[in-house]
Design an enzyme around this catalytic site. Structure first.
Site, mmCIF file in Angstrom:
data_model
loop_
_atom_site.group_PDB
_atom_site.id
_atom_site.type_symbol
_atom_site.label_atom_id
_atom_site.label_comp_id
_atom_site.label_asym_id
_atom_site.label_seq_id
_atom_site.Cartn_x
_atom_site.Cartn_y
_atom_site.Cartn_z
ATOM 1 N N ARG A 152 26.901 11.064 -35.293
ATOM 2 C CA ARG A 152 28.177 10.854 -35.037
ATOM 3 C C ARG A 152 28.455 11.473 -33.662
ATOM 4 O O ARG A 152 29.676 11.015 -33.047
ATOM 5 C CB ARG A 152 28.751 11.518 -36.105
ATOM 6 N N THR A 188 -2.926 25.585 -19.955
ATOM 7 C CA THR A 188 -2.560 26.049 -21.205
ATOM 8 C C THR A 188 -1.236 25.255 -21.501
ATOM 9 O O THR A 188 -0.846 24.563 -20.730
ATOM 10 C CB THR A 188 -2.315 27.556 -21.130
ATOM 11 N N HIS A 212 52.646 34.064 -24.842
ATOM 12 C CA HIS A 212 52.758 34.614 -26.226
ATOM 13 C C HIS A 212 53.138 33.381 -26.927
ATOM 14 O O HIS A 212 53.516 33.754 -28.116
ATOM 15 C CB HIS A 212 53.490 36.058 -26.471
ATOM 16 N N SER A 231 46.606 10.200 -42.011
ATOM 17 C CA SER A 231 46.376 11.139 -43.389
ATOM 18 C C SER A 231 46.410 10.043 -44.493
ATOM 19 O O SER A 231 47.010 9.008 -44.438
ATOM 20 C CB SER A 231 47.755 11.882 -43.449
ATOM 21 N N LYS A 273 51.603 10.517 -40.323
ATOM 22 C CA LYS A 273 51.027 11.596 -39.625
ATOM 23 C C LYS A 273 50.296 10.771 -38.283
ATOM 24 O O LYS A 273 49.787 9.635 -38.665
ATOM 25 C CB LYS A 273 50.048 12.141 -40.481
ATOM 26 N N ASN A 322 47.780 12.717 -35.988
ATOM 27 C CA ASN A 322 47.226 14.142 -35.846
ATOM 28 C C ASN A 322 46.331 14.108 -34.725
ATOM 29 O O ASN A 322 45.549 12.995 -34.259
ATOM 30 C CB ASN A 322 46.427 14.385 -37.088
ATOM 31 N N SER A 341 10.805 27.315 -31.570
ATOM 32 C CA SER A 341 11.434 26.627 -32.623
ATOM 33 C C SER A 341 12.942 26.793 -32.337
ATOM 34 O O SER A 341 13.835 25.584 -32.375
ATOM 35 C CB SER A 341 11.183 27.547 -33.934
ATOM 36 N N ARG A 384 13.892 23.802 -29.693
ATOM 37 C CA ARG A 384 13.878 22.731 -29.991
ATOM 38 C C ARG A 384 15.262 22.019 -30.617
ATOM 39 O O ARG A 384 15.556 20.968 -30.737
ATOM 40 C CB ARG A 384 12.700 22.377 -31.106
ATOM 41 N N ILE A 385 15.967 23.152 -31.343
ATOM 42 C CA ILE A 385 17.299 22.811 -31.637
ATOM 43 C C ILE A 385 18.464 23.065 -31.003
ATOM 44 O O ILE A 385 19.408 22.112 -30.621
ATOM 45 C CB ILE A 385 17.653 23.873 -33.054
#
Length: 434
Positions: A4, A93, A141, A262, A268, A270, A307, A310-311
């Site tokens: 997606r 290696t 603000h 919506s 709507k 959005n 590990s 890889r993510i």
């Protein structure tokens, strides 16, 4: 990263097919370097170059038994090469191949991200020029402060993304390195000349010192830059989301024909794309911590980083590529409503000119700042309290002010134009206009 939020070009960089191709390039280049040194017979080198190939499914099948991806790959590769395969991976290696290839992938990904950023920069620059002179309210603000222009907001984004582009180039340089220095980086079974040859072929520099792995401070910096860029996109998306609120609706992200806002409320429209950018930015920023945690490995290496990388490396680069493209889509198709920006400027009925009044009272009346502040603030609080009142009328009626400031003075004070006179200087400083 899920489909997606993925574009095919950058996703392909992280596919096993591309990784094993780079591994194969490394192994062939190493054999070439050794052949140049007379360590590999020329006929064997030609066999290796002709027959070196791999099959991802076969590699995964082997890995399910040996539980080591590089060994599985080499087993598969040599099954195609035959006896000449004895020269492959000689003196190397696993991390020599894996770490170097990872850096190639990171460079490939950053090159695409840099292209996306350059496109977004051009769009942001054009929007800054287009709306350079469109007055809008500035806020601090979340409360109305003083007038500015909508173009100034885009100019700010442009400046920030320009800095991000330089950071991305720096991050690319940090990871555009490799190592073929053996088990703990001592070149015990391989000559430096071979490393230099291979890395030159790959377009990488030699890491001056490595352990069994390339130090992960490089990767952490790379991840940090991805996080900073994502944070900037979140900032841009959040600003658009705030400006799209119904109370102002000064701008609005693209809303396509046939799009629905919506399931319950047909009216709507959005800011869903900007919300998506903000959400995905959070994922990228959270992944930065993983990169920082990966710096501290045991002694000369462990594989606790592997590990996680890889993510987070594929996910972060793919996700950033996606939201860079989406932000460019939003800005190119952004709806801007000048009537709404004008209306919003007048919502507080003159309060946005309070500092000008303060300064004029001090300068023209010769009174203290405290006394001038009290005059303006008391009248401003009355405007806040009563929607029918405006600051100029109250000041005109206040004898403390009217004895100092005449109608002509108030005419000059309650003008937006003076607030915008120096904006071209800012644009010139940024290089947006000449």
């Amino acid at each position: 990263m899920i489909d997606r939020y993925s574009h095919p070009e950058i996703s392909a960089i992280w596919e096993l097919e591309n990784k094993f191709k780079i591994w194969t390039d490394i192994e062939i280049y190493a054999c070439e370097a050794r052949a140049n040194r007379g360590e590999v017979p020329k006929e064997d080198l030609e066999i290796i170059k002709q027959k070196a190939k791999f099959n991802v499914d076969e590699i995964l099948e082997i890995e399910s038994k040996v539980h080591h991806d590089v060994i599985a790959y080499l087993t598969n590769l040599n099954s195609y090469i035959g006896p000449a395969g004895r020269h492959v991976h000689f003196g190397l290696t696993s991390s020599d191949v894996g770490d170097t290839a990872l850096c190639v992938q990171m460079v490939q990904a950053m090159d695409l991200l840099i292209q996306r950023t350059e496109t977004l920069l051009e769009t942001t620059k054009q929007k800054a020029k287009e709306y350079k002179d469109l007055p809008c309210i500035g806020r601090s603000h979340g409360i109305h402060a003083e007038p500015m222009t909508l173009g100034l907001k885009f100019a700010l984004f442009y400046a920030e993304m320009t800095r991000n582009l330089e950071r991305m180039k720096d991050a690319r340089e940090q990871v555009a390195v490799g190592k073929l220095s053996g088990a703990v980086g001592t070149y015990s079974n391989i000559d430096l000349e071979i490393e230099e040859y291979v890395l030159n072929k790959l377009g990488l520099k030699v890491d001056p010192i490595a352990t069994q792995v390339i130090s992960r401070d490089r990767h952490a910096f790379y991840m940090s830059v991805l996080g900073v860029v994502a944070a900037s996109l979140d900032r841009m998306a959040t600003e658009i989301r705030l400006l799209q609120k119904t109370e102002g609706r000064e701008v609005e992200e693209p809303f396509a024909k046939g799009q629905k806002g919506s399931s319950a409320m047909p009216h709507k429209r959005n800011p869903v794309v900007c919300e998506r950018i903000s959400g995905i930015s959070r994922v990228i920023r959270s992944n930065v911590n993983v990169g920082l945690q990966n710096v501290g490995l045991w002694h000369e290496r462990d594989i606790s980083h592997s590990s996680a990388e890889r993510i987070v490396l594929p996910d972060s680069t793919i996700a950033l590529d996606y939201i860079l493209e989406k932000m460019n889509f939003v800005l190119k198709g952004l709806h801007v409503y000048p009537d709404a920006t004008e209306r919003t400027l007048n919502v507080t009925r003159g309060l946005i000119f309070s500092q000008k009044v303060l300064l004029w009272l001090i300068e023209k009346g010769g009174i203290t700042r405290e006394d001038a502040y009290l005059i303006v603030q008391e009248n401003a609080m009355a405007v806040w309290a009563d929607q029918s009142k405006n600051l100029r009328d109250l000041l005109k009626q206040d004898p403390r002010c009217s004895k100092i400031l005449k109608d002509s003075d108030l005419d000059e004070i309650f003008q937006i134009k003076p607030y915008l006179e120096r904006i071209p200087l800012i644009f010139k400083r940024l290089g947006i206009i000449d």
